[in-house]
Design an enzyme around this catalytic site. Sequence first.
Site, PDB file in Angstrom:
ATOM      1  N   ARG A   1       7.841   1.861  -5.210  1.00 41.72           N
ATOM      2  CA  ARG A   1       6.290   1.904  -3.634  1.00 41.72           C
ATOM      3  C   ARG A   1       5.865   3.187  -3.810  1.00 41.72           C
ATOM      4  O   ARG A   1       6.881   3.678  -3.913  1.00 41.72           O
ATOM      5  CB  ARG A   1       6.909   1.076  -2.591  1.00 41.72           C
ATOM      6  CG  ARG A   1       7.195   0.244  -2.834  1.00 41.72           C
ATOM      7  CD  ARG A   1       7.632  -0.940  -1.174  1.00 41.72           C
ATOM      8  NE  ARG A   1       6.276  -0.338  -0.199  1.00 41.72           N
ATOM      9  CZ  ARG A   1       5.858  -1.706   0.079  1.00 41.72           C
ATOM     10  NH1 ARG A   1       6.146  -2.728  -1.054  1.00 41.72           N
ATOM     11  NH2 ARG A   1       5.279  -1.257   1.152  1.00 41.72           N
TER      12      ARG A   1
ATOM     13  N   CYS B   1      -4.836   0.779   4.283  1.00 42.73           N
ATOM     14  CA  CYS B   1      -3.198  -0.684   3.484  1.00 42.73           C
ATOM     15  C   CYS B   1      -3.805  -1.519   2.422  1.00 42.73           C
ATOM     16  O   CYS B   1      -4.430  -2.405   2.084  1.00 42.73           O
ATOM     17  CB  CYS B   1      -2.636  -0.431   4.710  1.00 42.73           C
ATOM     18  SG  CYS B   1      -0.891   0.152   3.082  1.00 42.73           S
TER      19      CYS B   1
ATOM     20  N   HIS C   1      -1.725   5.325   6.758  1.00 44.68           N
ATOM     21  CA  HIS C   1      -1.290   5.118   8.699  1.00 44.68           C
ATOM     22  C   HIS C   1      -1.132   6.124   9.037  1.00 44.68           C
ATOM     23  O   HIS C   1      -0.975   7.930   8.703  1.00 44.68           O
ATOM     24  CB  HIS C   1      -0.875   4.281   8.018  1.00 44.68           C
ATOM     25  CG  HIS C   1       0.532   3.736   7.843  1.00 44.68           C
ATOM     26  ND1 HIS C   1       0.827   3.408   6.898  1.00 44.68           N
ATOM     27  CD2 HIS C   1       1.897   4.241   7.883  1.00 44.68           C
ATOM     28  CE1 HIS C   1       2.000   3.825   6.381  1.00 44.68           C
ATOM     29  NE2 HIS C   1       2.460   4.341   6.970  1.00 44.68           N
TER      30      HIS C   1
END
Lengths: 473, 253
Positions: B134, B97, B202
Amino acid sequence: MRVTLAILLGKLVGWLSRATGRGGGTSLPGRVALRVCPGLDARLAASLRRGVIVVTGTNGKTTTCKMVAAILRRAGFQVVRNVSGANLRQGLTTTLLAAAGLGGRIGADYALLEVDEAAVAHALRPLRPIALLVSNLFRDQLDRYGELSTTAQRLAESMAADLPDDALLVLNADDPLVASLADMGSGRPVFYGIDCVARSLTEADHASDSHECPGCGTPLTYQIRYGAHLGLWRCEGCGRSRPSPDLTVAEAALQADLTERVRLVAARADGASATSADALEASLKLPGLYNVANAAAAAALTLALGVDPPRVREGLESTSAAFGRLERVGMPDGKTAVLMLVKNPAGLNEVTRLIAESGEPRPAMIALTDEIADGRDVSWIWDADLERLDGRVGRVVVSGVRAHDMALRLKYAGMDMGSVEIIADTRAALARALDLAPAGGQVYVLPTYTAMLDLRARLHAEGLVPAFWEELE
Amino acid sequence: MTGPRLNIAWLYADLMSIYGDRGNVVCLVRRCQWRGIDVAVREIGIGDELDPAEADLLFIGGAQDREQRLAADDLLARKAEPVREALASGASALAVCGGYQLFGHEYRDAAGTVLRGIGVFDLVTEPAAPGARRIIGNVVASPLLPGCEDAPNLVGFENHGGRTRLSVGAQPLGRVLHGGGNNGEDGFEGCVAGRAVGTYLHGSLLPKNPWLADWLLQAALTRRHPGYELPALDDTLELQARESAERRAYAAG
Ligand SMILES: [Zn+2]
């Protein structure tokens, strides 16, 4: 006329949605009423004899509100409350109009409103509260709310714009981000905090957000740490430190029966040292340091509102767990299921810590789900200290649509996988955990939000728990 | 006789640890301990020296914007050279990330701030176009890591505003089967440069993708112990969790 029409329509919509069984009608009545009369919520709030109290923060809102309501009622006040979760403008308006007469007046002293930290503007702007309580700011469902600093920033901006200067601002001194809200200059700050070295963490707690000074970004140092970023903090960079609390928890001792003995001490306004006359002792039905903090918050708020200390003690002692927060459910086999909602790393840490502190290893059921209301991302379980359960919990049954993720977390937390079982159905998983408990024993039940709703609905159908809307008042 | 030794350097463990990043470190450590490997984790924060000879496996996670800026300055000023040196001498790395973005050439955020990265990966990250969302959700990606093309699909969760674009010739980590990946457009996820792996996944990534954890460990252990072969572990539960996450990705979005 417009006001009366709005209230009438709102009440009608609420009645219809209940009568047709389409949910509790927690936001539609408010939406309809606001459409008819746009300033209705402000007008209803202004009609309260004393005013609106807003309670916000990531964890503990519902419990704190329950305690505050119990205390205020013991002190003879009439209190209106909202349903947890219904905290956008329409939901808050629904609560107010349900309590209002057709003339547009609420015959109560206080409206006590629990509001998510990301939604505070919905309450502050129209309702102009007389008190705002902020309990803590943790990382909670980042995929839904964005990032923690954004939430804190928005909260601060909303306070600066809309919190009246003479409003009480009750803040948790132990949370650096919350304590720094006093710097916004709005409201009259009152701090509460915990001073119990005996309950501090020995090992580093990993669900820590906001390690850095909110003022200058320097990493904070802690004299005492209670978990996550809470404790007696200090910044070596700019010198800011945990404010001296107006109300402090001087002692908190967890008892074998899962109750908590606390001693609260109020600071003297003139700065003189406190005496036993300033102390208040109470026995909480809600164990765990997080509930001790909730009790301190409720006491700080109500004492600042002028309630007598004996009423504060009675209110605290009479409060039992809010819906699913630590609810003891008697099962037909004579065993007890202790329901503890877990929805983020900080909350899960509080619960695992309570389990570790309570001594006797009891069986546990853990249910992990990833519906929208839970947050789709289950990564947060890796930020919680499940290592703490190793050796302090009995056999564990994992459940929910992400049961395998939780089982894997327990494996990497070092648990013996021979003592972990996976059962997809939550009710069946609970039954299995109960089987594992001795006669008359207790099991810990740790569900995420939607798993709790599911499980509780089924226990309700079996007549074992009340539905949550019946339990609130 | 002592077992093999492995040092993990966790960059900015306090500043850049979000979305269960810690689970990746927990996973690496446990998988070493179960094999009798003498593993140590050193947290390397702002101002700390990174010793390239000591660090066998580098890990860097994600962060919120403010923390990412703090870390970026220090990474560029103090760690760029040692990171490159460690990788050149056979260390492996996982960057997730925000850490993935900073291991590229450049990261530009929505506010227009430009953060220079350390260029381990041949890529740049730009902000989303105005109005674009996003990229958030479950991801499934088939591995493109050289030599591991037959490994089980990678599963994870992504949550990033930035759009990462690989240069021509850069090696992606995987091909996106479900989710957004690097930029939501070209169908690639992550990047591989030698023994360094970068990704938006993740979740935590490694516990449910144990083959990738072992790839990183094997690469890192070879540095100090040439010819060492990682013993197999019973990954039944890991693979069940991977499968259930893959099913869930398609069912829940
Ligand atoms: Zn500072």
